[in-house]
Scaffold this motif. Structure first.
Motif, PDB file in Angstrom:
ATOM      1  N   ARG A 130      -1.480  -3.078  12.796  1.00 44.63           N
ATOM      2  CA  ARG A 130      -2.387  -1.939  12.986  1.00 44.63           C
ATOM      3  C   ARG A 130      -3.766  -2.409  13.430  1.00 44.63           C
ATOM      4  O   ARG A 130      -4.350  -1.892  14.373  1.00 44.63           O
TER       5      ARG A 130
ATOM      6  N   SER B 181       2.919   7.354   2.932  1.00 46.17           N
ATOM      7  CA  SER B 181       2.531   6.130   3.627  1.00 46.17           C
ATOM      8  C   SER B 181       3.012   4.928   2.834  1.00 46.17           C
ATOM      9  O   SER B 181       2.955   4.926   1.598  1.00 46.17           O
TER      10      SER B 181
ATOM     11  N   TYR C 108       0.881  -1.172   0.000  1.00 45.39           N
ATOM     12  CA  TYR C 108       0.000   0.000   0.000  1.00 45.39           C
ATOM     13  C   TYR C 108       0.913   1.215   0.000  1.00 45.39           C
ATOM     14  O   TYR C 108       1.740   1.369   0.903  1.00 45.39           O
TER      15      TYR C 108
ATOM     16  N   GLU D 124       2.645   0.648   3.521  1.00 47.51           N
ATOM     17  CA  GLU D 124       2.191  -0.432   4.393  1.00 47.51           C
ATOM     18  C   GLU D 124       2.376  -1.756   3.671  1.00 47.51           C
ATOM     19  O   GLU D 124       2.310  -1.826   2.444  1.00 47.51           O
ATOM     20  N   SER D 125       2.560  -2.788   4.457  1.00 43.85           N
ATOM     21  CA  SER D 125       2.579  -4.159   3.953  1.00 43.85           C
ATOM     22  C   SER D 125       1.455  -4.911   4.651  1.00 43.85           C
ATOM     23  O   SER D 125       0.832  -4.397   5.583  1.00 43.85           O
TER      24      SER D 125
ATOM     25  N   SER E  92       2.395  -4.981   8.378  1.00 43.06           N
ATOM     26  CA  SER E  92       2.175  -3.762   9.169  1.00 43.06           C
ATOM     27  C   SER E  92       0.680  -3.507   9.348  1.00 43.06           C
ATOM     28  O   SER E  92       0.256  -3.016  10.393  1.00 43.06           O
ATOM     29  N   LEU E  93      -0.127  -3.866   8.356  1.00 44.96           N
ATOM     30  CA  LEU E  93      -1.580  -3.699   8.498  1.00 44.96           C
ATOM     31  C   LEU E  93      -2.140  -4.657   9.543  1.00 44.96           C
ATOM     32  O   LEU E  93      -3.032  -4.284  10.308  1.00 44.96           O
TER      33      LEU E  93
END
Length: 170
Positions: free
Chosen positions: A76, A66, A43, A68-69, A72-73
């Motif tokens: 989160r 930003s 992302y 994200e992988s 990491s999501l």
């Protein structure tokens, strides 16, 4: 690019997939949404650039607001589901609206480029409500018979986005 697709075609299935995954995000069903991502999901949100030259690229090809992988999501979303997400309590109201969904099948027959315009409404007291628009470019792949989101790049229509706009998942 295909503007209108036959719902029974592979491209029609991709459009339905895109609407379904957006519905899951709108419903805060993150555990279900993340299952639609490929294991190498990326992302990205490139940094907007204000340029005097109208021929210059409006977004940086080196700087990201930003990244994200899938990993990491997951972190989160696990934090959001925990009792330790104090900064996200109460959660913001948000709604994503997709328009102009365009699908392009690639030569392998298993990968599609999907482009759409997105408008996100966000509201959280004490901040004023916000509307943010963006161009979203996705790559969808068929993996083991199922469609998966492989990559999403979000081009915000804001010259100086704030933290709340950057933190939104488009």
């Amino acid at each position: 690019m295909t503007a209108f697709v036959d719902p029974s075609s592979p491209e029609g299935a991709v459009v339905e997939f895109i609407y379904h995954e957006t519905h899951l995000l709108n419903s805060d069903r993150y555990a279900e949404w993340i299952q639609l991502l490929g294991e190498e999901f990326e992302y990205r949100m490139p940094n907007p650039q204000l340029r005097d030259d109208p021929r210059a690229a409006p977004y940086s090809d080196k700087s990201l607001l930003s990244w994200e992988s899938i990993h990491s999501l997951r972190l989160r979303f696990d934090r959001l589901a925990s009792e330790f997400a104090w900064a996200d309590r109460p959660p913001a109201f948000h709604r994503r609206h997709l328009t102009a969904v365009r699908v392009e099948a690639l030569a392998d027959g298993e990968t599609w480029n999907v482009s759409c315009d997105e408008l996100v409404a966000r509201s959280r007291t004490p901040e004023p409500p916000q509307l943010v628009s963006a161009l979203r470019e996705d790559v969808v792949q068929r993996v083991g018979g199922d469609l998966r989101l492989a990559r999403r790049t979000v081009f915000l229509d804001v010259d100086r986005p704030d933290l709340a706009q950057i933190a939104l998942l488009f």
